[in-house]
Design a protein around this motif. Structure first.
Motif, short mmCIF file in Angstrom:
data_model
loop_
_atom_site.label_atom_id
_atom_site.label_comp_id
_atom_site.label_asym_id
_atom_site.label_seq_id
_atom_site.Cartn_x
_atom_site.Cartn_y
_atom_site.Cartn_z
N ALA A 1 -7.48 79.68 -47.49
CA ALA A 1 -7.48 79.77 -46.03
C ALA A 1 -8.59 80.66 -45.48
N PRO A 2 -8.96 81.77 -46.14
CA PRO A 2 -10.06 82.59 -45.59
C PRO A 2 -11.40 81.88 -45.50
N LEU A 3 -11.52 80.72 -46.16
CA LEU A 3 -12.79 79.99 -46.07
C LEU A 3 -13.05 79.49 -44.65
N LEU A 4 -11.99 79.18 -43.92
CA LEU A 4 -12.16 78.66 -42.56
C LEU A 4 -12.81 79.69 -41.63
N PRO A 5 -12.25 80.91 -41.50
CA PRO A 5 -12.95 81.90 -40.66
C PRO A 5 -14.31 82.30 -41.23
N LEU A 6 -14.45 82.22 -42.55
CA LEU A 6 -15.74 82.55 -43.16
C LEU A 6 -16.82 81.56 -42.72
N PHE A 7 -16.52 80.28 -42.79
CA PHE A 7 -17.49 79.26 -42.37
C PHE A 7 -17.72 79.31 -40.87
N THR A 8 -16.66 79.58 -40.11
CA THR A 8 -16.81 79.70 -38.66
C THR A 8 -17.74 80.85 -38.30
#
Length: 256
Positions: A227-234
């Motif tokens: 799940a942390p990949l989403l805010p990371l890519f954003t």
């Protein structure tokens, strides 16, 4: 009629309760207890693991099952990989000290910070969070087929951090070192290289954590760890509008 105790009795030593230090020592992971036993360390295996953590990390986690069958623990008990990572961090500290013209004392201080703060302290915090989250949220429902010891060991959570940290180290502590003249320039191409480097490092770490816990057969919903990949890519996409991560991070980290 005798009544069974609800908890195991405390073993007495000369009429006194068992010393608390012995109870605490049993909770210290074996890998930390053996840190100074260099003769018993398998550095060849540790080097093999570090290599394949970059080439094929799933291959490293296949050995977890063998380790569980032979030693009845998921966590590694050989601290050789910790010594190698600490050595790599010390080498990086020397190289970064040359870049920033540090004195010998500041170079030693930087090496200690990289080993004890960046790797060990952060690792202890991350391992504790992973251990708590996994045992609370990711354990499969109890069943007759599930083994009685289906819990995530804290030491294994620290292993997961260790395995995920090495590719992170190669990207930010080593590759970035050679790219310093590029990532600190004030143009969009250099900004793109800089931010992509940080994106790759943190994405590798997150994916490494996922692989480590996904290797345990009694955990479910391990996809939540991605799940942390989403805010990371954003954040990465937003940063391309003009925020160079390296320009802000490196001066703050090295105090220049």
């Amino acid at each position: 009629m005798s009544v069974l105790p609800l908890s195991s009795p405390t073993i007495a030593y000369h009429g006194n309760p068992a010393p608390r230090s012995s109870a605490i020592s049993t909770r210290v992971p074996v890998i930390f207890k053996r840190l100074l036993r260099f003769q018993q360390m398998d550095f060849e295996l540790a080097a093999w693991q570090l290599t394949y953590l970059c080439l094929s990390p799933k291959r490293v986690y296949r050995n977890v099952y063998f380790h569980k069958q032979t030693k009845n623990t998921w966590a590694r008990d050989d601290p050789a990989i910790l010594i190698l990572i600490a050595g790599c961090l010390c080498v990086s500290a020397i190289a970064w000290s040359v870049v920033y013209s540090y004195s010998l004392l500041k170079a030693i201080q930087l090496a200690l910070l990289m080993v004890f703060r960046d790797y060990l302290l952060v690792g202890i915090i991350v391992a504790t969070l992973l251990w708590f989250f996994s045992n609370k949220m990711l354990l499969s429902p109890p069943s007759h087929s599930a083994p009685t010891d289906s819990v995530v060991e804290w030491a294994y959570a620290f292993d997961v951090h260790t395995n995920a940290f090495f590719p992170f180290y190669l990207t930010l502590y080593l590759a970035q070192l050679f790219l310093v003249p590029i990532v600190l320039r004030s143009n969009w191409v250099c900004l793109f290289v800089s931010n992509t480097l940080y994106l790759a490092a943190f994405a590798q770490y997150i994916y490494g954590v996922y692989l480590g816990l996904n290797a345990l057969p009694f955990l479910v919903r391990t996809e939540l760890l991605l799940a942390p990949l989403l805010p990371l890519f954003t954040g990465y996409i937003v940063s391309l509008l003009g925020f160079n991560v390296a320009v802000h991070v490196l001066p703050m980290y090295f105090g220049s």
